[in-house]
Design a protein around this motif. Structure first.
Motif, PDB file in Angstrom:
ATOM      1  N   ASN A  85     -54.457  77.023   0.793  1.00 37.17           N
ATOM      2  CA  ASN A  85     -53.821  75.795   0.305  1.00 37.17           C
ATOM      3  C   ASN A  85     -53.157  75.816  -1.126  1.00 37.17           C
ATOM      4  OD1 ASN A  85     -55.722  75.030  -2.016  1.00 37.17           O
ATOM      5  ND2 ASN A  85     -57.199  74.384  -0.541  1.00 37.17           N
ATOM      6  N   ALA A  86     -52.230  74.923  -1.443  1.00 35.90           N
ATOM      7  CA  ALA A  86     -51.724  74.777  -2.572  1.00 35.90           C
ATOM      8  C   ALA A  86     -51.212  73.579  -3.164  1.00 35.90           C
ATOM      9  CB  ALA A  86     -50.092  75.588  -2.542  1.00 35.90           C
ATOM     10  N   PHE A  87     -52.281  73.023  -3.830  1.00 38.79           N
ATOM     11  CA  PHE A  87     -52.102  71.898  -4.550  1.00 38.79           C
ATOM     12  C   PHE A  87     -52.773  71.423  -5.684  1.00 38.79           C
ATOM     13  CE2 PHE A  87     -56.273  71.222  -2.629  1.00 38.79           C
ATOM     14  CZ  PHE A  87     -56.610  70.134  -3.381  1.00 38.79           C
ATOM     15  N   GLN A  88     -53.738  72.380  -6.148  1.00 37.73           N
ATOM     16  CA  GLN A  88     -54.691  71.772  -7.115  1.00 37.73           C
ATOM     17  C   GLN A  88     -54.688  72.825  -8.196  1.00 37.73           C
ATOM     18  OE1 GLN A  88     -58.668  72.709  -5.584  1.00 37.73           O
ATOM     19  NE2 GLN A  88     -57.673  74.094  -4.243  1.00 37.73           N
ATOM     20  N   SER A  89     -55.074  72.268  -9.570  1.00 41.85           N
ATOM     21  CA  SER A  89     -55.289  72.869 -10.376  1.00 41.85           C
ATOM     22  C   SER A  89     -56.394  73.787 -10.734  1.00 41.85           C
ATOM     23  CB  SER A  89     -55.331  72.002 -11.696  1.00 41.85           C
ATOM     24  OG  SER A  89     -56.620  71.231 -11.820  1.00 41.85           O
ATOM     25  N   ASP A  90     -56.792  74.984 -11.406  1.00 42.31           N
ATOM     26  CA  ASP A  90     -57.686  75.732 -11.666  1.00 42.31           C
ATOM     27  C   ASP A  90     -58.985  74.557 -11.645  1.00 42.31           C
ATOM     28  OD1 ASP A  90     -59.418  77.922 -12.048  1.00 42.31           O
ATOM     29  OD2 ASP A  90     -59.339  77.588 -13.846  1.00 42.31           O
ATOM     30  N   ALA A  91     -58.815  73.783 -12.692  1.00 40.06           N
ATOM     31  CA  ALA A  91     -59.957  72.829 -13.050  1.00 40.06           C
ATOM     32  C   ALA A  91     -60.495  72.252 -12.118  1.00 40.06           C
ATOM     33  CB  ALA A  91     -59.427  72.078 -14.091  1.00 40.06           C
ATOM     34  N   TYR A  92     -59.394  71.628 -10.963  1.00 37.73           N
ATOM     35  CA  TYR A  92     -59.829  70.820  -9.678  1.00 37.73           C
ATOM     36  C   TYR A  92     -60.521  71.682  -8.913  1.00 37.73           C
ATOM     37  CZ  TYR A  92     -59.277  67.510  -5.910  1.00 37.73           C
ATOM     38  OH  TYR A  92     -59.300  66.562  -4.994  1.00 37.73           O
ATOM     39  N   LEU A  93     -60.243  73.008  -8.769  1.00 42.36           N
ATOM     40  CA  LEU A  93     -60.779  73.828  -7.745  1.00 42.36           C
ATOM     41  C   LEU A  93     -62.312  74.269  -8.463  1.00 42.36           C
ATOM     42  CD1 LEU A  93     -59.401  77.067  -6.158  1.00 42.36           C
ATOM     43  CD2 LEU A  93     -61.486  77.027  -7.629  1.00 42.36           C
ATOM     44  N   GLN A  94     -62.494  74.298  -9.584  1.00 44.88           N
ATOM     45  CA  GLN A  94     -63.681  74.837 -10.193  1.00 44.88           C
ATOM     46  C   GLN A  94     -64.662  73.402 -10.079  1.00 44.88           C
ATOM     47  OE1 GLN A  94     -64.430  77.892 -11.194  1.00 44.88           O
ATOM     48  NE2 GLN A  94     -62.470  78.399 -10.571  1.00 44.88           N
ATOM     49  N   ALA A  95     -64.214  72.476 -10.313  1.00 41.60           N
ATOM     50  CA  ALA A  95     -64.755  71.166  -9.958  1.00 41.60           C
ATOM     51  C   ALA A  95     -65.386  71.000  -8.627  1.00 41.60           C
ATOM     52  CB  ALA A  95     -64.143  69.947 -10.365  1.00 41.60           C
ATOM     53  N   TYR A  96     -64.640  71.260  -7.681  1.00 44.02           N
ATOM     54  CA  TYR A  96     -64.879  71.227  -6.088  1.00 44.02           C
ATOM     55  C   TYR A  96     -65.756  72.184  -5.802  1.00 44.02           C
ATOM     56  CZ  TYR A  96     -64.570  72.087  -1.357  1.00 44.02           C
ATOM     57  OH  TYR A  96     -64.861  72.317   0.195  1.00 44.02           O
ATOM     58  N   ASN A  97     -65.783  73.598  -6.392  1.00 39.99           N
ATOM     59  CA  ASN A  97     -66.746  74.492  -6.011  1.00 39.99           C
ATOM     60  C   ASN A  97     -68.244  74.247  -6.808  1.00 39.99           C
ATOM     61  OD1 ASN A  97     -65.192  76.340  -4.590  1.00 39.99           O
ATOM     62  ND2 ASN A  97     -64.699  77.738  -6.192  1.00 39.99           N
ATOM     63  N   HIS A  98     -68.064  73.422  -7.759  1.00 39.94           N
ATOM     64  CA  HIS A  98     -69.169  72.970  -8.495  1.00 39.94           C
ATOM     65  C   HIS A  98     -70.176  71.961  -7.642  1.00 39.94           C
ATOM     66  CE1 HIS A  98     -72.129  72.252 -11.960  1.00 39.94           C
ATOM     67  NE2 HIS A  98     -71.881  70.843 -11.487  1.00 39.94           N
ATOM     68  N   THR A 229     -53.738  74.608 -22.099  1.00 42.71           N
ATOM     69  CA  THR A 229     -53.686  73.671 -20.881  1.00 42.71           C
ATOM     70  C   THR A 229     -53.818  74.687 -19.736  1.00 42.71           C
ATOM     71  OG1 THR A 229     -51.289  73.962 -20.922  1.00 42.71           O
ATOM     72  CG2 THR A 229     -52.156  71.664 -21.656  1.00 42.71           C
ATOM     73  N   LYS A 230     -54.381  75.737 -19.838  1.00 40.67           N
ATOM     74  CA  LYS A 230     -54.447  76.797 -18.812  1.00 40.67           C
ATOM     75  C   LYS A 230     -55.206  76.428 -17.589  1.00 40.67           C
ATOM     76  CE  LYS A 230     -58.219  79.839 -20.838  1.00 40.67           C
ATOM     77  NZ  LYS A 230     -58.215  81.282 -21.396  1.00 40.67           N
ATOM     78  N   ALA A 231     -56.163  75.647 -18.008  1.00 40.33           N
ATOM     79  CA  ALA A 231     -56.984  75.068 -16.825  1.00 40.33           C
ATOM     80  C   ALA A 231     -56.229  74.195 -15.741  1.00 40.33           C
ATOM     81  CB  ALA A 231     -58.323  74.326 -17.367  1.00 40.33           C
ATOM     82  N   ASN A 232     -55.118  73.739 -16.074  1.00 43.72           N
ATOM     83  CA  ASN A 232     -54.350  72.712 -15.560  1.00 43.72           C
ATOM     84  C   ASN A 232     -53.095  73.401 -14.701  1.00 43.72           C
ATOM     85  OD1 ASN A 232     -56.045  70.909 -17.018  1.00 43.72           O
ATOM     86  ND2 ASN A 232     -54.429  70.801 -18.271  1.00 43.72           N
ATOM     87  N   ILE A 233     -53.231  74.962 -14.805  1.00 44.74           N
ATOM     88  CA  ILE A 233     -52.281  75.649 -13.957  1.00 44.74           C
ATOM     89  C   ILE A 233     -52.857  75.613 -12.623  1.00 44.74           C
ATOM     90  CG2 ILE A 233     -51.491  77.805 -13.376  1.00 44.74           C
ATOM     91  CD1 ILE A 233     -52.076  78.659 -16.333  1.00 44.74           C
ATOM     92  N   ASN A 234     -51.723  75.324 -11.464  1.00 41.96           N
ATOM     93  CA  ASN A 234     -51.981  75.222 -10.174  1.00 41.96           C
ATOM     94  C   ASN A 234     -52.002  76.487  -9.578  1.00 41.96           C
ATOM     95  OD1 ASN A 234     -51.359  72.472 -10.668  1.00 41.96           O
ATOM     96  ND2 ASN A 234     -50.808  72.314  -8.335  1.00 41.96           N
ATOM     97  N   VAL A 235     -52.794  76.512  -8.600  1.00 44.44           N
ATOM     98  CA  VAL A 235     -53.242  77.865  -7.846  1.00 44.44           C
ATOM     99  C   VAL A 235     -52.922  77.928  -6.316  1.00 44.44           C
ATOM    100  CG1 VAL A 235     -54.942  78.570  -9.789  1.00 44.44           C
ATOM    101  CG2 VAL A 235     -55.606  77.362  -7.643  1.00 44.44           C
ATOM    102  N   LEU A 236     -52.978  79.114  -5.856  1.00 42.11           N
ATOM    103  CA  LEU A 236     -53.019  79.117  -4.546  1.00 42.11           C
ATOM    104  C   LEU A 236     -54.446  79.691  -4.187  1.00 42.11           C
ATOM    105  CD1 LEU A 236     -50.814  79.614  -2.056  1.00 42.11           C
ATOM    106  CD2 LEU A 236     -50.989  81.946  -2.215  1.00 42.11           C
ATOM    107  N   ALA A 237     -55.179  78.868  -3.146  1.00 36.77           N
ATOM    108  CA  ALA A 237     -56.462  79.092  -3.060  1.00 36.77           C
ATOM    109  C   ALA A 237     -56.773  79.474  -1.453  1.00 36.77           C
ATOM    110  CB  ALA A 237     -57.304  78.046  -3.436  1.00 36.77           C
ATOM    111  N   THR A 238     -57.897  80.144  -1.249  1.00 36.96           N
ATOM    112  CA  THR A 238     -58.250  80.287   0.108  1.00 36.96           C
ATOM    113  C   THR A 238     -59.933  80.421   0.099  1.00 36.96           C
ATOM    114  OG1 THR A 238     -58.201  81.913   1.924  1.00 36.96           O
ATOM    115  CG2 THR A 238     -58.629  82.685  -0.353  1.00 36.96           C
ATOM    116  N   ALA A 239     -60.436  80.440   1.379  1.00 39.57           N
ATOM    117  CA  ALA A 239     -61.836  80.590   1.291  1.00 39.57           C
ATOM    118  C   ALA A 239     -62.511  81.875   0.526  1.00 39.57           C
ATOM    119  CB  ALA A 239     -62.336  80.645   2.812  1.00 39.57           C
ATOM    120  N   GLN A 240     -63.602  81.657   0.074  1.00 34.58           N
ATOM    121  CA  GLN A 240     -64.129  82.980  -0.711  1.00 34.58           C
ATOM    122  C   GLN A 240     -64.442  83.998   0.581  1.00 34.58           C
ATOM    123  OE1 GLN A 240     -68.124  82.444  -2.971  1.00 34.58           O
ATOM    124  NE2 GLN A 240     -66.768  82.155  -4.360  1.00 34.58           N
TER     125      GLN A 240
END
Length: 286
Positions: A85-98, A229-240
């Motif tokens: 998926n491609a829509f979220q920042s690193d911070a958003y992804l970390q919050a989701y994983n948490h 603002t590096k935590a706000n960089i968007n990322v390409l993410a996949t399943a662990q």
């Protein structure tokens, strides 16, 4: 007789070879398919990438699926229903994983940074916002913290020393202007600023663009692209749980995203508001 046997043998070999080639080719097609999930205007980017000559040369077949809910998209990705998926920042992804220890995601690479902005239809400068006004802010942990950091950066509030990328409103140390905060669904920002009870709203750029707002031109203030603002960089993410082979395939897709033709398209299509960031994943953890 011998000649006919040879011809029959050659025929059988040809049929076998054709079958093997067909099977191999089908396997390759299956292996190279990527289902990518995204939200809002980013679908334009990935649909454009899906049609690029470079994508065909890389033997990738990209199917883009649009979602309206980030948590639902992340869960679908973690469960393998969506490849990347491609829509979220690193911070958003970390919050989701948490919050989702059983449905974890990992990062393939960085894509861009979209500055978060403070918008108002009532005031043209931050200093004009009256004390006691209501400011709308995102109701998810990553974007709440991001919005508060921006408010602190422009001097409207101060934050506690232990404030983190997952801190909420209780992370505010001082609120000299006695602002009230209204937590909202991210996607409603452009509508909320028209509400007479709301003086200003913090809106992510993807949502702002959908509301015909340009963060570089229409916001009262916005994030700058720097280390803070590096935590706000968007990322390409996949399943662990994605395999090494799958990750290699997704890396090819990321390389095409960062190609010159694609970046030229993004700059033109989004008025320069999606600022390319091509950094290793380790950069996000420094």
């Amino acid at each position: 007789m011998k000649k006919s046997k040879i011809l029959v043998g050659i025929g059988i070999l040809a049929v076998v070879a054709l079958g093997v080639w067909t099977f191999w080719g089908h396997a390759q097609t299956q292996k190279d398919e990527i289902t990518l999930g995204t939200i809002g205007s980013d679908a334009k980017i990935w649909n454009y990438i899906a049609k690029q000559p470079a994508t065909k040369r890389a033997h990738l077949k990209v199917q883009v699926k649009s979602f309206t809910d980030g948590v639902a998209l992340n869960t679908a990705t973690a469960q393998g229903k969506i490849d990347v998926n491609a829509f979220q920042s690193d911070a958003y992804l970390q919050a989701y994983n948490h919050k989702n220890p059983r449905n974890q995601l990992s990062i393939i690479g960085t894509t861009y940074l979209e500055p978060l902005g403070i918008y108002s239809t009532k005031y043209k400068k931050l200093g004009q916002i009256p004390d006691g006004s209501t400011i709308a802010i995102a109701d998810n942990p990553a974007n709440t913290a991001r919005g508060l950091k921006l408010l602190a950066k422009v001097g409207l509030i101060t934050l506690k020393p232990n404030f983190s990328d997952l801190s909420g409103l209780n992370g505010i140390q001082s609120n000299p202007h006695q602002f009230k905060f209204q937590e909202i669904d991210d996607t409603t920002g452009p509508r909320v600023i028209k509400d007479q009870k709301v003086a200003a709203a913090l809106i992510s750029n993807t949502i702002a663009l959908e509301g015909h707002l340009n963060v570089l031109k229409d916001s009262l203030a916005h994030e700058q692209v720097n280390q803070s603002t590096k935590a706000n960089i968007n990322v390409l993410a996949t399943a662990q749980t994605a395999s090494k082979q799958q990750r290699q395939k997704y890396q090819k897709l990321l390389q095409i995203y960062h190609s010159k033709p694609v970046q030229k398209y993004i700059r033109h299509e989004f008025d320069g508001t999606k600022i390319e960031v091509q950094k290793p994943v380790s950069y996000l953890r420094k």
